[in-house]
Design a protein around this motif. Sequence first.
Motif, mmCIF file in Angstrom:
data_model
loop_
_atom_site.group_PDB
_atom_site.id
_atom_site.type_symbol
_atom_site.label_atom_id
_atom_site.label_comp_id
_atom_site.label_asym_id
_atom_site.label_seq_id
_atom_site.Cartn_x
_atom_site.Cartn_y
_atom_site.Cartn_z
ATOM 1 N N THR A 90 0.832 -1.190 -0.067
ATOM 2 C CA THR A 90 -0.133 -0.166 0.197
ATOM 3 C C THR A 90 0.937 1.336 0.059
ATOM 4 O OG1 THR A 90 -0.091 0.158 2.431
ATOM 5 C CG2 THR A 90 -1.683 -1.176 1.436
ATOM 6 N N GLU A 91 0.260 2.504 -0.481
ATOM 7 C CA GLU A 91 0.996 3.651 -0.558
ATOM 8 C C GLU A 91 1.521 3.862 0.972
ATOM 9 O OE1 GLU A 91 2.013 5.455 -3.504
ATOM 10 O OE2 GLU A 91 1.208 3.398 -3.802
ATOM 11 N N GLN A 92 0.566 3.872 2.016
ATOM 12 C CA GLN A 92 0.750 3.908 3.403
ATOM 13 C C GLN A 92 2.005 3.161 3.736
ATOM 14 O OE1 GLN A 92 -1.868 2.302 6.384
ATOM 15 N NE2 GLN A 92 -1.420 3.961 7.941
ATOM 16 N N GLY A 94 4.533 1.913 1.977
ATOM 17 C CA GLY A 94 5.621 2.567 1.191
ATOM 18 C C GLY A 94 6.037 3.910 1.807
ATOM 19 N N ASN A 95 5.176 4.813 2.051
ATOM 20 C CA ASN A 95 5.484 6.150 2.688
ATOM 21 C C ASN A 95 6.217 6.113 3.888
ATOM 22 O OD1 ASN A 95 4.663 7.400 0.502
ATOM 23 N ND2 ASN A 95 2.749 7.931 1.358
ATOM 24 N N ARG A 155 2.222 3.536 -11.845
ATOM 25 C CA ARG A 155 1.558 3.118 -10.533
ATOM 26 C C ARG A 155 0.421 3.075 -10.491
ATOM 27 N NH1 ARG A 155 5.556 2.802 -5.386
ATOM 28 N NH2 ARG A 155 6.289 1.016 -6.683
ATOM 29 N N TYR A 156 -0.381 4.225 -11.074
ATOM 30 C CA TYR A 156 -1.853 4.454 -10.924
ATOM 31 C C TYR A 156 -2.286 3.313 -11.572
ATOM 32 C CZ TYR A 156 -6.136 6.658 -12.197
ATOM 33 O OH TYR A 156 -7.637 7.024 -12.528
ATOM 34 N N CYS A 166 -7.515 4.989 -6.243
ATOM 35 C CA CYS A 166 -6.253 5.946 -6.143
ATOM 36 C C CYS A 166 -6.811 7.172 -7.008
ATOM 37 C CB CYS A 166 -5.180 5.129 -6.803
ATOM 38 S SG CYS A 166 -5.343 4.183 -8.330
ATOM 39 N N ILE A 171 -0.692 10.449 -6.282
ATOM 40 C CA ILE A 171 0.472 9.344 -6.419
ATOM 41 C C ILE A 171 1.484 10.361 -6.869
ATOM 42 C CG2 ILE A 171 1.053 7.455 -7.971
ATOM 43 C CD1 ILE A 171 -1.607 6.334 -7.807
ATOM 44 N N ASP A 174 3.265 11.854 -4.001
ATOM 45 C CA ASP A 174 3.842 11.122 -3.153
ATOM 46 C C ASP A 174 5.045 10.395 -3.648
ATOM 47 O OD1 ASP A 174 1.796 10.688 -1.161
ATOM 48 O OD2 ASP A 174 1.289 8.674 -1.546
ATOM 49 N N ARG A 178 8.647 11.237 -2.020
ATOM 50 C CA ARG A 178 9.445 10.059 -1.463
ATOM 51 C C ARG A 178 10.711 9.968 -2.131
ATOM 52 N NH1 ARG A 178 8.649 4.296 -1.787
ATOM 53 N NH2 ARG A 178 6.797 4.140 -2.731
#
Length: 223
Positions: A90-92, A94-95, A155-156, A166, A171, A174, A178
């Motif tokens: 998940t993006e969460q 990943g961050n 990624r989308y 999403c 994205i 982010d 990142r």
Amino acid sequence: MSYNIAIDGPAGAGKSTIAKKVARNLDFIYVDTGAMYRAIALYLLRNQVKTENEERISHFAKLANVELTYINGEQQVILNGENVSGFIRTEQVGNMASVAAKNEDVRAQLLDLQRNLAQRENVIMDGRDIGTHVLPNADLKIYLTASSKVRANRRYRELQEKGMECNLEEIEQDIITRDKQDMERKIAPLKQAEDALLLDSSDMTIQEVVDKIVVLYHENCGR
Ligand code: DC
């Protein structure tokens, strides 16, 4: 002696997709080091550790035992005995991984694991600091990049295919945040090793990049 290929580059450049295919082609083991940082990040999130609390990040990271196994050639990430491979994309996570990756103790903990694997096996290892820090003597080093727009679009599409909700602009934002965090951290920041070959995949297909790396392997390595 094992043979080591390092692939570094920013988030979403296609490192894992490409490294997996190269590994299959050359019969190497693919090691996704980002997944190790993601496993630790998942543990931190599960324990409600705040991003700004370095002490708690160090403390909880030490309690997170990360191992890798392979099922049908697919890397599985084991966190304290639990296969968490399905929870770390998940993006969460990943961050949080990008935040945890700034921590000295977290990096030291994963470094040994990564180096031991590369010493034992022929590996293609992807990450941010593989060519510069983890395997400075890797036999072949690639720095794979693409524009932030192209990476966000990829990624989308990936997330949409998985049926995950999403937003393209979020994205891309982010990804930019990142990149900055990974490039500007004090320890082992993301950068191209002096002896790494730069590949920009913005206008290349996955297969073109894979073929290029396989050719480079055969040319440079004389095997
Ligand atoms: O490649 P990825 O998106 O799965 O990586 C998640 C985060 O882990 C990334 O933002 C930075 C960190 N990372 C790192 O610092 N060093 C590595 N070798 C691999 C990942």
